[in-house]
Design an enzyme around this catalytic site. Sequence first.
Site, mmCIF file in Angstrom:
data_model
loop_
_atom_site.group_PDB
_atom_site.id
_atom_site.type_symbol
_atom_site.label_atom_id
_atom_site.label_comp_id
_atom_site.label_asym_id
_atom_site.label_seq_id
_atom_site.Cartn_x
_atom_site.Cartn_y
_atom_site.Cartn_z
ATOM 1 N N ASP A 47 -6.887 -1.619 4.473
ATOM 2 C CA ASP A 47 -5.980 -2.353 3.881
ATOM 3 C C ASP A 47 -6.345 -3.783 4.695
ATOM 4 O O ASP A 47 -5.826 -5.014 4.271
ATOM 5 C CB ASP A 47 -4.651 -2.171 4.339
ATOM 6 C CG ASP A 47 -4.191 -0.854 3.560
ATOM 7 O OD1 ASP A 47 -4.613 -0.715 2.399
ATOM 8 O OD2 ASP A 47 -3.270 -0.306 4.429
ATOM 9 N N ASP A 101 -0.973 -0.723 6.225
ATOM 10 C CA ASP A 101 -1.249 -0.256 7.701
ATOM 11 C C ASP A 101 -2.464 0.639 7.882
ATOM 12 O O ASP A 101 -2.878 0.646 9.245
ATOM 13 C CB ASP A 101 -0.126 1.039 7.896
ATOM 14 C CG ASP A 101 -0.584 2.187 6.928
ATOM 15 O OD1 ASP A 101 -1.118 2.074 5.973
ATOM 16 O OD2 ASP A 101 -0.695 3.636 7.600
ATOM 17 N N ASP A 105 1.051 -1.228 0.009
ATOM 18 C CA ASP A 105 0.040 0.038 0.087
ATOM 19 C C ASP A 105 0.953 1.302 -0.106
ATOM 20 O O ASP A 105 1.904 1.240 0.482
ATOM 21 C CB ASP A 105 -0.929 0.013 1.279
ATOM 22 C CG ASP A 105 -1.722 1.154 1.422
ATOM 23 O OD1 ASP A 105 -2.392 1.639 0.573
ATOM 24 O OD2 ASP A 105 -1.606 1.869 2.224
#
Length: 361
Positions: free
Chosen positions: A278, A274, A72
Amino acid sequence: PFLPRVNPSLGAITLAISALVATLVIACPCALGLATPTALMVGSGMGAENGVLIRRGEAIQTLKDVNTIVFDKTGTITKGRPEVTDIVPAEGHTRKEVLRLAASVESGSEHPLGEAILRRAKEENLELYRAEEFEAVTGRGVKARIGLSPRRLVLVGNRKLMMEEGIEYKPIEEDLRRLEGEAKTVMLLASDGRIAGIVAVADTLKEDSVQAIRELEGMGLKTTMLTGDNRRTAEAIAKKIGVSRVLAEVLPDEKVEEIQRLQEGGEVVAMVGDGINDAPALTAANVGIAIGTGTDIAIESADVTLVRGDLSSVVTAVKLSRKTFAKIKQNLFWAFFYNTVALPAAMLGLAHPVIAEIAMA
């Protein structure tokens, strides 16, 4: 034989018992039985010492087979604390008014980009308008009515939001492309159906991101960046850090689909993230790796947690998995070798029980 003989002057029964004891000691499957769990235990302990917490045992096994690592962007590759870098007003608007309008709308948002705009407005001591009817449009931006009477509908978001609301932004298209090419996240601002300007935000890369990506690529892993940014901005960032593949303009609820698509293509995927959005992707991946400085939901959804939150810990985790299983194979080899050589010697009475115990240990 490398093992000393039992004293042949002993009686037949004593010799038989000695051979039996030595054989049983050597034949005990402890060496084989301990080869794997001991290595896993030590590997997990070494990981913890280096800030890599293995929360699920099978993860350390799967991680060695991973061939794709998906990152990400915000808060993982970057620090997750963006700053406003450019404010470009459209014709008929001022820079200060664009910032004031954007900050007034974002006052109801908890997104890092919105917080960056609010910080800049606070630094410039701008008085904000009162915002009502705030609405967050997933993966697109935010909208709210601000001011007194008549209240203006103000939109802050990406191209998709402007297109869906019928806002024409061609007059500032050149500035938009320029800022995106500089690896900045660009938010368009519209007021009462007309484009008002641009607010560009940049998020600083973590110090070790470039080095970590380079090491992972050198280990034969394909690195992928997953982001909601438009493709031009995403590719500019990817070029900076050396990521080999970009999945851009991905909405939060589409992250799982992207992970599953890679898996259906035969890739073994580790996902590093994080944030709250996600968490589903971390669960869907073959191995979910959470940044320890991220949200509790992400950490709970992951198989591995990186305590320090830097990307070099991802490299550590992969190396740890590979080294652990190399050690397991080494353990199994020597256990088989030991049994193969020592068992015949023990059965023939060539190995003293004490020597068998030492060898077993």
